[in-house]
Write an enzyme that holds these catalytic residues in place. Structure first.
Site, mmCIF file in Angstrom:
data_model
loop_
_atom_site.group_PDB
_atom_site.id
_atom_site.type_symbol
_atom_site.label_atom_id
_atom_site.label_comp_id
_atom_site.label_asym_id
_atom_site.label_seq_id
_atom_site.Cartn_x
_atom_site.Cartn_y
_atom_site.Cartn_z
ATOM 1 C CE LYS A 77 -2.802 0.922 3.715
ATOM 2 N NZ LYS A 77 -2.473 2.226 4.330
ATOM 3 N N GLY A 110 -4.751 8.056 5.515
ATOM 4 C CA GLY A 110 -3.832 9.002 6.151
ATOM 5 C C GLY A 110 -2.643 9.287 5.242
ATOM 6 C CB SER A 159 5.291 9.915 11.394
ATOM 7 O OG SER A 159 4.424 10.096 10.293
ATOM 8 C CG ASP A 208 0.690 0.181 9.626
ATOM 9 O OD1 ASP A 208 0.418 1.012 10.512
ATOM 10 O OD2 ASP A 208 1.068 0.509 8.480
ATOM 11 C CE LYS A 211 -0.200 4.346 13.135
ATOM 12 N NZ LYS A 211 0.635 5.068 12.174
HETATM 13 O O1 SPQ Z 1 -2.558 5.552 5.317
HETATM 14 P P1 SPQ Z 1 -2.984 5.237 6.719
HETATM 15 O O2 SPQ Z 1 -4.461 5.308 6.855
HETATM 16 O O3 SPQ Z 1 -2.285 6.071 7.743
HETATM 17 O O4 SPQ Z 1 -2.569 3.703 6.962
HETATM 18 C C1 SPQ Z 1 -1.842 2.980 7.971
HETATM 19 C C2 SPQ Z 1 -2.387 1.495 7.914
HETATM 20 O O5 SPQ Z 1 -2.580 0.835 8.924
HETATM 21 O O6 SPQ Z 1 -2.562 1.047 6.777
HETATM 22 C C3 SPQ Z 1 -1.960 3.539 9.383
HETATM 23 F F1 SPQ Z 1 -3.087 3.546 9.896
HETATM 24 O O7 SPQ Z 1 -0.449 2.860 7.605
HETATM 25 C C4 SPQ Z 1 0.499 3.944 7.634
HETATM 26 C C5 SPQ Z 1 1.567 3.651 8.673
HETATM 27 O O8 SPQ Z 1 1.030 3.467 9.953
HETATM 28 C C6 SPQ Z 1 1.110 4.041 6.262
HETATM 29 C C7 SPQ Z 1 2.388 4.820 6.237
HETATM 30 C C8 SPQ Z 1 2.951 5.263 4.940
HETATM 31 O O9 SPQ Z 1 2.606 4.700 3.881
HETATM 32 O O10 SPQ Z 1 3.783 6.194 4.968
HETATM 33 C C9 SPQ Z 1 3.093 5.115 7.392
HETATM 34 C C10 SPQ Z 1 2.616 4.771 8.734
HETATM 35 O O11 SPQ Z 1 2.032 5.906 9.343
HETATM 36 P P2 SPQ Z 1 2.907 7.013 10.129
HETATM 37 O O12 SPQ Z 1 1.866 7.898 10.769
HETATM 38 O O13 SPQ Z 1 3.717 6.258 11.124
HETATM 39 O O14 SPQ Z 1 3.710 7.733 9.150
#
Ligand code: SPQ
Length: 424
Positions: free
Chosen positions: A19, A91, A164, A311, A338
């Site tokens: 993803k 997100g 993040s 995740d 999340k």
């Molecule tokens: O895109 P979204 O909704 O934030 O998705 C999640 C998931 O579980 O699929 C988090 F809820 O993944 C994020 C992950 O936690 C995807 C991501 C990325 O592609 O950069 C990074 C992570 O979030 P973060 O806030 O740590 O940068």
């Protein structure tokens, strides 16, 4: 969805494309010049939201079952959308696209579903404002909808409080348009797909320890990208293969980027029988994973490994419930922000199935080995919760009903079909 106890899971599967990498391929392809071809793209709702946003900004994107073709017009080739951009449940879309929008010569409003409208955006609003962006929360609550007026940006050195990849990537993308070098230092390194892929497209980006550094105004050129299988999706079948007796599952072509492979390290430390086959270390690392039923034991999971498995913590909770002994998870307060509050929801749902779990400020404590029984589980429309409890149901006596199981469409539309092919 109704799920029941399993007698064993056996067979060979592939999981859909990653993803995080799929989102980035569309975004970077849209601001590169020329055509980007993407194979094994994740056709999940989140990545389709990213496609929709860039189509609204004038980028032609062909989506066929075999590949995605993105006809990018270069970093300055986006045009003002005629309507609000909708990131849906994603997100990643919301935060990364904000970094690009911050530098465009037009105004946009960016929103998403009910869950997105509760997730914190101050974490990107602050650094982007420091770069000169005009970005505000329409309802004044630091959440989406966001109103973004593009402005000339300048480079900064930002010290992020959270590890993040979304914060880091938003700043790096804004940094492409800045007047000087941009640096992001994180407390612990987060997933590095943006750095790897931006370099492939021609950006001058490198890392020094926990700091990512990008130079502005690169020539970005369309690329051919093959997306590896998503380790976050494979995680459900890793857990199922380890915990359901009489199981042996071969999961082909899974991304094992070291900033994402914490689930493998934890599974092995818990006593899991996992063999990596056909490892490939070109670009994004991949391997086939052979997983066999194992007797697991509890461990402590904390510190630098947390961002590499953030995740996967919901499904790791299920493994911990099936393991003998205590599992302690610390340093994972990010779980609260999340798609749902994944600490509260895991405690509520695992308790309903008979597990012993206590939530803490930054994680949970699970006393494993208690027999699980079927229950009605509310996924809170969180895809990772729905899939985690579909796997927990395979270990439980009696029937489990997953409310909101359609949320699997966010990241793994074929999850239930794949699970069915493995059932004995
Ligand atoms: O895109 P979204 O909704 O934030 O998705 C999640 C998931 O579980 O699929 C988090 F809820 O993944 C994020 C992950 O936690 C995807 C991501 C990325 O592609 O950069 C990074 C992570 O979030 P973060 O806030 O740590 O940068």
């Amino acid at each position: 969805m109704i799920c029941n106890k399993s007698k064993g899971l056996r067979g060979e599967i592939t999981v859909p494309g990653d993803k995080s990498i799929s989102h980035r391929a569309v975004m970077f392809g849209s601001i590169a010049k020329g055509t980007t071809e993407v194979t094994n793209f994740l056709q999940g709702a989140d990545c389709l939201s990213t496609i929709d946003c860039f189509r609204k900004m004038g980028i032609e994107i062909e989506n066929t079952p075999e590949k995605i073709l993105i006809h990018g017009k270069g970093p300055d080739g986006l045009s003002a959308p005629s309507s609000v951009l909708d990131a849906g449940n994603s997100g990643t879309t919301t935060r990364l696209i904000s970094g690009i929008l911050a530098a465009q010569p037009f105004e946009t409003t960016l929103t998403g579903d009910a869950s997105i409208q509760k997730r914190p955006m101050r974490r990107i609003m602050e650094p982007l404002s420091m770069m000169g962006a005009d970005i505000s929360s329409v309802n004044g609550n630091d959440c989406a909808p966001l109103h973004i007026k593009g402005r000339p940006l300048h480079g900064i050195h930002y010290h992020s409080k959270v590890a993040s990849a979304q914060v880091k990537s938003a700043i790096l993308l804004a940094g492409l348009y800045a007047d000087g070098e941009t640096k992001v230092t994180e407390p612990v390194i987060s997933r590095n797909h943006s750095e790897i892929m931006l370099r492939t497209f021609g950006a001058d980006v490198h890392t020094e320890g926990n700091t990512a550094i990008i130079k502005p105004q690169p020539k970005l050129t369309g690329q051919v990208i093959h997306v590896p299988g998503d380790i976050s999706s494979a995680a459900f079948f890793i857990a199922a293969g380890l915990c359901v007796p009489n199981s042996e599952i071969l999961i082909k072509n899974v991304g094992i980027n070291p900033t994402r492979d914490g689930i493998l390290k934890v599974a092995l430390a818990m006593g899991g029988d996992i063999t990596l086959l056909n490892e490939n270390h070109d670009g994004e690392w991949t391997a086939d994973l052979l997983v066999r039923s194992s007797s697991l034991h509890g461990i402590t999971i904390e510190g630098d490994i947390i961002p590499t498995l953030i995740d996967e913590l919901p499904i790791i909770n299920i493994m911990a419930a099936a393991a003998e002994g205590t599992t302690i998870i610390r340093d994972a307060a990010e779980l609260k922000v999340k798609e749902s509050n994944r600490i509260d929801v895991m405690v509520e749902a695992l308790s309903a199935m008979g597990a012993q779990i206590t939530g803490t400020e930054d994680g949970m404590i699970i006393e494993g080995g208690k027999p699980l029984h079927g229950a009605v589980i509310d996924s809170h429309l969180d895809h990772r919760i729905a899939m985690s409890f579909s796997i927990a149901a395979l270990l439980a006596e009696g029937e489990t009903t997953i409310k909101g199981s359609e949320s699997v469409n966010i990241s793994y539309p074929s999850f239930y079909e794949t699970l069915k092919t493995l059932q004995q």
